[in-house]
Design a protein around this motif. Structure first.
Motif, mmCIF file in Angstrom:
data_model
loop_
_atom_site.group_PDB
_atom_site.id
_atom_site.type_symbol
_atom_site.label_atom_id
_atom_site.label_comp_id
_atom_site.label_asym_id
_atom_site.label_seq_id
_atom_site.Cartn_x
_atom_site.Cartn_y
_atom_site.Cartn_z
ATOM 1 N N THR A 1 0.829 -1.253 -0.087
ATOM 2 C CA THR A 1 0.045 -0.164 0.204
ATOM 3 C C THR A 1 0.813 1.197 -0.033
ATOM 4 O O THR A 1 0.752 2.115 -0.666
ATOM 5 C CB THR A 1 -0.937 -0.102 1.317
ATOM 6 O OG1 THR A 1 -1.742 -1.204 1.093
ATOM 7 C CG2 THR A 1 -1.584 1.251 1.205
ATOM 8 N N TYR A 2 2.015 1.426 0.875
ATOM 9 C CA TYR A 2 2.863 2.301 0.657
ATOM 10 C C TYR A 2 3.476 2.574 -0.571
ATOM 11 O O TYR A 2 3.679 3.314 -0.958
ATOM 12 C CB TYR A 2 3.908 2.329 1.683
ATOM 13 C CG TYR A 2 3.678 2.432 3.536
ATOM 14 C CD1 TYR A 2 2.770 3.215 3.853
ATOM 15 C CD2 TYR A 2 4.187 1.487 4.349
ATOM 16 C CE1 TYR A 2 2.302 3.311 5.041
ATOM 17 C CE2 TYR A 2 3.887 1.481 5.392
ATOM 18 C CZ TYR A 2 2.866 2.582 5.959
ATOM 19 O OH TYR A 2 2.740 2.684 7.265
ATOM 20 N N LEU A 3 3.769 1.409 -1.014
ATOM 21 C CA LEU A 3 4.426 1.547 -2.345
ATOM 22 C C LEU A 3 3.559 2.118 -3.329
ATOM 23 O O LEU A 3 3.888 2.963 -4.120
ATOM 24 C CB LEU A 3 4.916 0.194 -3.014
ATOM 25 C CG LEU A 3 6.096 -0.747 -2.131
ATOM 26 C CD1 LEU A 3 6.260 -1.909 -2.724
ATOM 27 C CD2 LEU A 3 7.151 0.076 -1.834
ATOM 28 N N LEU A 4 2.360 1.798 -3.362
ATOM 29 C CA LEU A 4 1.014 2.033 -4.531
ATOM 30 C C LEU A 4 1.153 3.790 -4.181
ATOM 31 O O LEU A 4 0.904 4.522 -5.193
ATOM 32 C CB LEU A 4 -0.143 1.461 -4.365
ATOM 33 C CG LEU A 4 0.084 -0.402 -4.756
ATOM 34 C CD1 LEU A 4 -1.301 -0.749 -4.991
ATOM 35 C CD2 LEU A 4 0.987 -0.401 -6.015
ATOM 36 N N GLN A 5 1.084 3.908 -2.786
ATOM 37 C CA GLN A 5 0.745 5.269 -2.624
ATOM 38 C C GLN A 5 1.958 6.175 -3.157
ATOM 39 O O GLN A 5 1.817 7.139 -3.668
ATOM 40 C CB GLN A 5 0.660 5.511 -1.074
ATOM 41 C CG GLN A 5 0.434 7.016 -0.397
ATOM 42 C CD GLN A 5 -0.256 6.767 0.664
ATOM 43 O OE1 GLN A 5 -0.701 5.910 1.563
ATOM 44 N NE2 GLN A 5 -0.169 8.003 1.573
ATOM 45 N N ALA A 6 3.205 5.928 -2.983
ATOM 46 C CA ALA A 6 4.397 6.656 -3.447
ATOM 47 C C ALA A 6 4.338 6.801 -4.819
ATOM 48 O O ALA A 6 4.799 7.617 -5.328
ATOM 49 C CB ALA A 6 5.620 6.134 -2.964
ATOM 50 N N ALA A 7 4.346 5.547 -5.443
ATOM 51 C CA ALA A 7 4.083 5.475 -6.874
ATOM 52 C C ALA A 7 3.129 6.453 -7.582
ATOM 53 O O ALA A 7 3.438 7.246 -8.421
ATOM 54 C CB ALA A 7 3.847 3.969 -7.441
ATOM 55 N N SER A 8 1.860 6.344 -6.977
ATOM 56 C CA SER A 8 0.777 7.366 -7.396
ATOM 57 C C SER A 8 1.292 8.775 -7.527
ATOM 58 O O SER A 8 0.808 9.432 -8.284
ATOM 59 C CB SER A 8 -0.353 6.739 -6.833
ATOM 60 O OG SER A 8 -1.321 7.815 -6.628
ATOM 61 N N ALA A 9 1.863 9.223 -6.285
ATOM 62 C CA ALA A 9 1.955 10.784 -5.799
ATOM 63 C C ALA A 9 3.271 10.947 -6.753
ATOM 64 O O ALA A 9 3.292 12.049 -7.214
ATOM 65 C CB ALA A 9 2.398 10.609 -4.401
ATOM 66 N N HIS A 10 4.448 10.119 -6.719
ATOM 67 C CA HIS A 10 5.596 10.395 -7.639
ATOM 68 C C HIS A 10 4.931 10.640 -9.154
ATOM 69 O O HIS A 10 5.313 11.486 -9.580
ATOM 70 C CB HIS A 10 6.579 9.264 -7.830
ATOM 71 C CG HIS A 10 7.616 9.262 -8.674
ATOM 72 N ND1 HIS A 10 7.812 8.745 -9.800
ATOM 73 C CD2 HIS A 10 8.698 9.900 -8.226
ATOM 74 C CE1 HIS A 10 9.007 9.212 -10.417
ATOM 75 N NE2 HIS A 10 9.488 9.705 -9.535
ATOM 76 N N ALA A 11 3.996 9.945 -9.661
ATOM 77 C CA ALA A 11 3.483 9.947 -11.072
ATOM 78 C C ALA A 11 2.772 11.304 -10.996
ATOM 79 O O ALA A 11 2.838 12.081 -12.135
ATOM 80 C CB ALA A 11 2.869 8.624 -11.629
ATOM 81 N N ALA A 12 1.945 11.429 -10.243
ATOM 82 C CA ALA A 12 0.940 12.624 -10.293
ATOM 83 C C ALA A 12 1.796 13.847 -10.147
ATOM 84 O O ALA A 12 1.260 14.774 -11.062
ATOM 85 C CB ALA A 12 0.060 12.636 -9.151
ATOM 86 N N GLU A 13 2.855 13.893 -9.510
ATOM 87 C CA GLU A 13 3.676 15.187 -9.413
ATOM 88 C C GLU A 13 4.471 15.574 -10.553
ATOM 89 O O GLU A 13 4.970 16.631 -10.889
ATOM 90 C CB GLU A 13 4.572 15.078 -8.332
ATOM 91 C CG GLU A 13 3.861 15.230 -6.779
ATOM 92 C CD GLU A 13 4.973 14.491 -5.669
ATOM 93 O OE1 GLU A 13 6.153 14.283 -5.978
ATOM 94 O OE2 GLU A 13 4.497 14.260 -4.496
#
Lengths: 243, 243
Positions: B31-43
């Motif tokens: 879940t942490y990985l997906l959250q970081a991946a999602s934020a990294h991509a969005a930014e």
């Protein structure tokens, strides 16, 4: 002083937390509430670690959530939490959820007890210390109440407690009770309706491998009483109101 | 520039996210990985909303996580994520997890595809745009590889996809595949051992009400191949290595 009594927490909804309708549903709202409650308590000296140092732990006894709207993707949520009242055996904690414009879209009430981690029996709370943080803020939803037992009049759907259901105490995690109960409603119900109020009473602890039965019955129009039982005895009751 | 390529995210572990051993286990790490991946991509302009504007969506194809230690209660985790390589059909994203002292305790590799949200078919990625963010940082774990099929030689444990299993696309959520697979191991295994590597391949989408079977077999000492099948065909394969 009011500021230090009321905790303010910010969440940004994430795509992988949404349900199939693109909404942050009750179990995730519950997770936000627990996260805020936990942080609010820890910041004021009565968090998980403080309790653990005294061989005690918080136990969630009742939770009622009312939602007028559900947040969607990438929404900023502000969550306020405060202690309404602390008594010897129970603390009442309230919550208000507001959107980016400051409009409330949900309220919740919770009742917590403290137990001794060895005996698992209730212990007395430090009422004076807790009531320092008592805040006089309105929480315009009904308190958790009595829930009609339905386990004797409905078939039970079997469920066995699994590894992923367990919390740090080795018991069925509070949010998992909610997930398993809400899983009893089918997709068509979620498409047609929305949960306006979800209320749960935690009566005893679910343990690993425990065979459970899940029960639900519509006790008045759009109102369902539910139960989770072990050997015929309810370990949890819940009430779901749809709109 | 390196800074803008590599995303850095901070998490503080919370009591209600711990497993029964007081550890943040693989599903929550995921879940942490997906959250970081999602934020990294969005930014960086290629997040969920950007993809959605082009009628596309990211789909996780492979995930491998290696852990030398698991975080406990109230630990600060720093998670770094970066793109190792983007190609026409797949992007490789890596992760490093470090503790409060900066010591790495986990690495992960993920492979992502993009699909057209209407046809659900793979679409080409904007390779040039993605490779602007390609970072040259080591990720010292093996790439996701072939997983031995075990569904024909093992009994299948039945599972039906429920409301709480669904993600915003109405499919079995990536983390829920992991949870259901890890639930096949009993509590004694978790007490004796720890997962040193978890690897999963997502082959096709689980849908609401779909009857599934879960399979596991020890294919070499402490190495389990697993599968989730629908009508005898694997929709996911996984490999768990214990130490």
């Amino acid at each position: 002083m009011e500021k230090s009594k009321i905790g303010e927490f910010h969440f940004l909804t994430e795509s992988y937390l949404l349900d199939f309708q693109g909404r942050i549903a009750i179990p995730m709202i519950g997770t936000y509430l627990l996260q805020a409650a936990s942080a609010h308590a820890a910041e004021r000296g009565f968090g998980f670690n403080d309790m653990n140092n005294c061989h005690t732990a918080w136990v969630l006894s009742r939770l009622a959530i009312e939602m007028t709207e559900y947040p969607g993707m990438s929404e900023n949520i502000t969550l306020y939490t405060w202690i309404e009242e602390a008594a010897r055996l129970f603390t009442n904690r309230c919550f208000e959820l507001t959107d980016a414009k400051g409009r409330p879209f949900g309220f919740a009430r919770s009742i917590w007890a403290a137990i001794d981690v060895e005996t698992r029996r209730p212990t007395h709370l430090d009422v004076d210390a807790l009531n320092v943080y008592k805040a006089d803020r309105p929480c315009p939803i009904e308190k958790p109440g009595k829930i009609i037992p339905v386990e004797n009049d409905t078939p039970g759907h079997p469920y066995k407690v699994k590894y992923s259901d367990l919390d740090v105490n080795g018991h069925l995690n509070s949010i998992k009770y909610i997930e398993h109960l809400l899983d009893m409603f089918d997709m068509a119900t979620y498409i047609e309706k929305a949960v306006s109020r979800f209320e749960i009473a935690y009566l005893s602890e679910g343990r690993y491998g425990m065979p459970l039965t899940l029960h639900a019955a519509e006790t008045s129009p759009d109102k369902y009483s539910m139960a989770i039982c072990h050997e015929g005895k309810a370990i949890s009751r819940a009430m779901v109101t749809w709109r």
